[in-house]
Design a protein around this motif. Structure first.
Motif, PDB file in Angstrom:
ATOM      1  N   THR A 171       0.996  -1.088  -0.038  1.00 53.55           N
ATOM      2  CA  THR A 171      -0.124   0.070   0.087  1.00 53.55           C
ATOM      3  C   THR A 171       0.862   1.108  -0.076  1.00 53.55           C
ATOM      4  O   THR A 171       0.192   2.537  -0.286  1.00 53.55           O
ATOM      5  N   GLY A 172       2.278   1.079   0.530  1.00 60.25           N
ATOM      6  CA  GLY A 172       2.980   2.083   0.631  1.00 60.25           C
ATOM      7  C   GLY A 172       2.477   3.068   1.786  1.00 60.25           C
ATOM      8  O   GLY A 172       2.936   4.409   1.928  1.00 60.25           O
ATOM      9  N   LEU A 173       1.585   2.553   2.597  1.00 60.46           N
ATOM     10  CA  LEU A 173       1.059   3.416   3.709  1.00 60.46           C
ATOM     11  C   LEU A 173       1.841   2.984   5.035  1.00 60.46           C
ATOM     12  O   LEU A 173       1.915   2.108   5.506  1.00 60.46           O
ATOM     13  N   GLU A 174       2.338   4.122   5.550  1.00 59.52           N
ATOM     14  CA  GLU A 174       2.990   4.114   6.926  1.00 59.52           C
ATOM     15  C   GLU A 174       2.144   3.691   7.984  1.00 59.52           C
ATOM     16  O   GLU A 174       2.370   2.486   8.692  1.00 59.52           O
ATOM     17  N   ARG A 175       0.798   3.778   8.063  1.00 59.62           N
ATOM     18  CA  ARG A 175      -0.233   3.271   9.084  1.00 59.62           C
ATOM     19  C   ARG A 175      -0.310   1.852   8.871  1.00 59.62           C
ATOM     20  O   ARG A 175      -0.541   1.179  10.051  1.00 59.62           O
ATOM     21  N   CYS A 176       0.133   1.220   8.136  1.00 59.54           N
ATOM     22  CA  CYS A 176       0.086  -0.301   8.006  1.00 59.54           C
ATOM     23  C   CYS A 176       1.007  -1.142   8.668  1.00 59.54           C
ATOM     24  O   CYS A 176       1.166  -2.243   8.827  1.00 59.54           O
ATOM     25  N   THR A 177       2.240  -0.302   8.955  1.00 61.45           N
ATOM     26  CA  THR A 177       3.325  -1.053   9.505  1.00 61.45           C
ATOM     27  C   THR A 177       3.135  -1.261  10.929  1.00 61.45           C
ATOM     28  O   THR A 177       2.332  -0.638  11.741  1.00 61.45           O
ATOM     29  N   ALA A 178       4.042  -2.054  11.535  1.00 67.60           N
ATOM     30  CA  ALA A 178       3.869  -2.731  13.022  1.00 67.60           C
ATOM     31  C   ALA A 178       4.133  -1.588  13.925  1.00 67.60           C
ATOM     32  O   ALA A 178       3.477  -1.065  14.915  1.00 67.60           O
ATOM     33  N   ARG A 179       5.364  -0.351  13.445  1.00 64.78           N
ATOM     34  CA  ARG A 179       5.569   0.492  14.328  1.00 64.78           C
ATOM     35  C   ARG A 179       4.450   1.548  14.574  1.00 64.78           C
ATOM     36  O   ARG A 179       4.124   2.263  15.495  1.00 64.78           O
ATOM     37  N   ALA A 180       3.553   1.741  13.473  1.00 66.60           N
ATOM     38  CA  ALA A 180       2.539   2.811  13.490  1.00 66.60           C
ATOM     39  C   ALA A 180       1.490   2.220  14.251  1.00 66.60           C
ATOM     40  O   ALA A 180       0.841   2.989  14.834  1.00 66.60           O
ATOM     41  N   ARG A 181       1.020   1.093  14.153  1.00 72.08           N
ATOM     42  CA  ARG A 181      -0.081   0.386  14.947  1.00 72.08           C
ATOM     43  C   ARG A 181       0.504   0.449  16.395  1.00 72.08           C
ATOM     44  O   ARG A 181      -0.357   0.530  17.245  1.00 72.08           O
TER      45      ARG A 181
END
Ligand code: SF4
Ligand code: SF4
Length: 366
Positions: free
Chosen positions: A30-40
């Motif tokens: 997705t290229g979306l930072e929000r989808c990564t572990a650290r954002a969660r």
């Protein structure tokens, strides 16, 4: 949302870390930072500090496929899958599940599958009816194959038939509990489904688990849930590799050059990487993705496609692009769900086959 001290500690450790950033299949596709572990982790950390409301991050909890790619590479041993699943359970208990997730949970509780289906495909029902008689070996198909990929379930049955195996398939097979575990984690309802499934499995000496996520649930998670399993539980691929070794399975050469997509539940959780390769090598030339075995990259699934279809198509397309980059023209997978996700991408450059398709000499779409 009340999180355990352990989950808070793990989320706090992850929230400013980028070390597994590159590995997340959903973040990458997705290229979306929000989808990564650290954002969660950052979102949950803010929730546990009272800085934001849980409703602001609840959608984000469901943008993780729990593939464990991040856990696998984390040198410090933190576990985003564990805190994500605990937060999902808390969201369910707090009554703040996203409506799409609530619907899937309701379907699991009312029909036993997240898709809300009650009827089996006619061809699959006919194949199952050939194996209604009791034997000491059960083929457990799982809800994805039964309701979303019946042709694959039927091919799995045919492959065992071709090797002369005597086995039983249940028309009214109960759910393994794996979908509820994904959607709401360690809830009582999840344990109830797992206990009911174990009651069936324990009537057999051997249970062959067609779907790798069911195999992970039965062989690992049942123990964690305190659900007793007395049957010998084997993966479909390991069972078939045994048939190959005994000479009962004799696949014809396919003439194909293929790359194998390791399902994360087999490769990372159950540490089964070589049995599928033995099966493929018996009838095709096998090459490897750059990220393979424990480092495999998830290629999508059927459950998340119910609420994030565009994301799943991107994830699967990303894996097909990986295959194209190494010059592969055929992807073979042992996961019915990844097979369906890969097949859902409109493209004609890379053929997508299941392992049983390859062994039966089927081509795409048969
Ligand atoms: S799982 Fe490990 S590598 Fe990934 S963000 Fe957390 S601490 Fe960093
Ligand atoms: S479990 Fe998989 S999808 Fe979830 S954050 Fe980790 S790598 Fe990404």
């Amino acid at each position: 949302m009340i999180l355990s001290e352990k989950s808070k500690q793990h989320a706090d450790a992850c929230r400013f870390c980028w070390m597994c950033h590159h590995i997340c299949p959903i973040g990458n596709a997705t290229g979306l930072e929000r989808c990564t572990a650290r954002a969660r982790a950052l979102g949950l950390s803010l929730v546990s500090r009272g800085a934001i409301e849980p409703t602001e991050i609840v959608d984000n909890l469901y943008e993780c496929c729990t593939c464990g790619g991040c856990v696998n590479v984390c040198v410090t041993g933190w576990d985003p899958v564990a805190f994500t699943k605990e937060a999902r359970l808390q969201a369910a208990l707090d009554g703040i599940l996203p409506p799409a997730i609530e619907k899937l949970v309701d379907n699991c509780l009312s029909t036993g599958n997240a898709y809300g289906k009650a009827e089996l495909d006619a061809a699959l029902r006919a194949a199952i009816s050939r194996h209604a008689a009791p034997t000491d070996t059960l083929l457990f198909l799982g809800v994805d194959a039964r309701y979303q990929a019946p042709q694959q379930a039927e091919h799995a049955i045919r492959l065992l038939e071709s090797a002369g195996v005597s086995f039983t398939v249940c028309e009214d097979e109960p759910p393994s509990g794996v979908q509820l575990d994904f959607l709401i984690g360690a809830a009582e309802e999840t344990k109830t489904q797992m206990t009911a499934a174990a009651a069936l499995l324990n009537r057999y000496d051997t249970v062959i688990l067609y779907d790798p996520v069911d195999a992970k649930a039965v062989r690992q998670q049942y123990r964690e849930y305190g659900v007793e399993l007395t049957a010998k539980a084997v993966t479909f691929t390991a069972f078939c590799a045994g048939l190959l070794e005994q000479g009962a399975l004799k696949p014809a050469p396919s003439g194909k050059a293929v790359v194998y997509q390791d399902p994360y539940a087999l490769a990372r959780d159950l540490e089964e990487t070589e049995e599928p390769r033995a099966l493929i090598s018996a009838c095709a030339d096998l090459s490897e993705f750059l990220c393979n075995r424990r480092e495999t990259v998830w290629a999508g699934n059927l459950l998340m496609a119910q609420y994030l279809p565009d994301v799943i198509e991107k994830v699967a397309a990303h894996r097909i692009a990986d295959a194209e980059r190494i010059g592969a023209t055929v992807i073979v997978t042992a996961s019915v769900s990844e097979y369906a996700a890969l097949r859902s991408v409109p493209q004609d450059k890379v053929e997508i086959l299941s392992i049983e398709d390859l062994l039966l000499g089927e081509t795409e779409g048969c």
